[in-house]
Structures are given as C-alpha cells and as structure tokens.
Design a protein around this motif. Structure first.
Motif, mmCIF file in Angstrom:
data_model
loop_
_atom_site.group_PDB
_atom_site.id
_atom_site.type_symbol
_atom_site.label_atom_id
_atom_site.label_comp_id
_atom_site.label_asym_id
_atom_site.label_seq_id
_atom_site.Cartn_x
_atom_site.Cartn_y
_atom_site.Cartn_z
ATOM 1 N N LEU A 195 0.748 3.793 -3.150
ATOM 2 C CA LEU A 195 0.201 5.133 -2.925
ATOM 3 C C LEU A 195 1.243 6.227 -3.160
ATOM 4 C CD1 LEU A 195 -2.158 4.691 0.161
ATOM 5 C CD2 LEU A 195 -2.776 5.050 -2.234
ATOM 6 N N SER A 196 2.465 6.000 -2.684
ATOM 7 C CA SER A 196 3.501 7.024 -2.905
ATOM 8 C C SER A 196 3.820 7.174 -4.384
ATOM 9 C CB SER A 196 4.760 6.711 -2.096
ATOM 10 O OG SER A 196 5.363 5.516 -2.544
ATOM 11 N N THR B 104 1.788 6.517 -6.879
ATOM 12 C CA THR B 104 0.625 7.126 -7.515
ATOM 13 C C THR B 104 0.587 8.627 -7.266
ATOM 14 O OG1 THR B 104 -0.625 5.068 -7.299
ATOM 15 C CG2 THR B 104 -1.897 7.082 -7.650
ATOM 16 N N ILE C 185 0.830 -1.207 0.000
ATOM 17 C CA ILE C 185 0.000 0.000 0.000
ATOM 18 C C ILE C 185 0.864 1.256 0.000
ATOM 19 C CG2 ILE C 185 -1.650 1.331 1.376
ATOM 20 C CD1 ILE C 185 -2.868 -1.399 2.208
#
Length: 152
Positions: free
Chosen positions: A127-128, A130, A123
C-alpha cells in the motif's frame, strides 16, 4: 595481501550468485519475447501500467522486481529498457515502487521467521509503495514533444 585475496574471492562469489540467477531469467525473457508470451504478460499487467501511467512494456520489469527483488529487477529493467525503449519517467516510477516494495514474498518470509506478522508487512509495504508511486506518477508529467514550437 590475504585481505585483498579474501575480498576478491568474496566479490567473485557474490557476482556468481547473481549471475546464476540473472542469466537464466534473461534467457527466459528472450524466449518469452520470441514466442510473444511477454506481450501477453504485459497485456495482463496493463491495468497496473495504466494506473501508474507507465509505458505498456514496463510492467514486466515491475513484476520481476516485486517477485525477485532489486538485483534481479534491475537486470530486467535494464534489459527492458534496451529492448523496448522505455521512457525515463516509467523507469523512475518503477524504481520508486520497487524501492519500497521489492522482494515482498522473500522479505515477508524472513521477517515472519523473526516474529513479524507477514500479512501486515505485505499489506503495509504494498500500500505504501502504491500510494507513493501513484502520487509521483501524477506529479511527474509525461514528456510531450511539440513540433509546433520549433516551427516558429
């Protein structure tokens, strides 16, 4: 002399380990292109390409890089660039994303064996990657060609 021979044999072994994975993947990509399956995969990946404002055909390169890592992803990017004339901006953004989020499954398994939480790692990396790629996709504008400026 023994050091040089050892170095050369290690280099050849490394190149062979990459080639025996990369060559079949490139063959599969060619088969996918001939059967138009790569277009269907690209269309399924279109929401991601649109989110990052990438060219439509560049999504497959990103997908390969996420799954197989930087080495194989780089081969897919090079091949896609040759086959589909992907713009430099899309290539940069794919490389930006993959620098943070490459081989996420493989790395998560390796770090899980070392005691890390694989879900948290997955995750956090996704997320980073993205967020940073999204920010860069908005900062770096698409190139526009205007014939009106050349006519004056």
């Amino acid at each position: 002399m023994a050091i040089i021979l050892n170095l050369l044999s290690s280099l050849i072994a490394f190149l062979w380990s990459i080639a025996r994975i990369l060559i079949p993947i490139m063959i599969v990509i060619e088969i996918f292109k001939d059967t138009k399956l790569i277009d269907k995969i690209s269309n399924a990946f279109k929401p991601v390409s649109n989110f990052f404002t990438l060219s439509e055909q560049s999504g497959i390169s990103m997908l390969f890089g996420i799954i197989f890592g930087l080495t194989i992803g780089a081969g897919a990017i090079i091949q896609s660039t040759k086959d589909y004339d992907i713009d430099k901006r899309s290539i940069f953004l794919i490389c930006m994303f993959l620098s943070l989020c490459h081989a996420i499954f493989e790395d998560s398994i390796i770090f899980a064996a070392a005691g890390a939480n694989p879900v948290a790692l997955l995750i956090a990396r996704f997320l980073s990657a993205t967020m940073i790629t999204f920010i860069f996709s908005r900062i770096i504008k698409k190139e526009t060609t205007s014939d009106n400026t050349n006519k004056q």
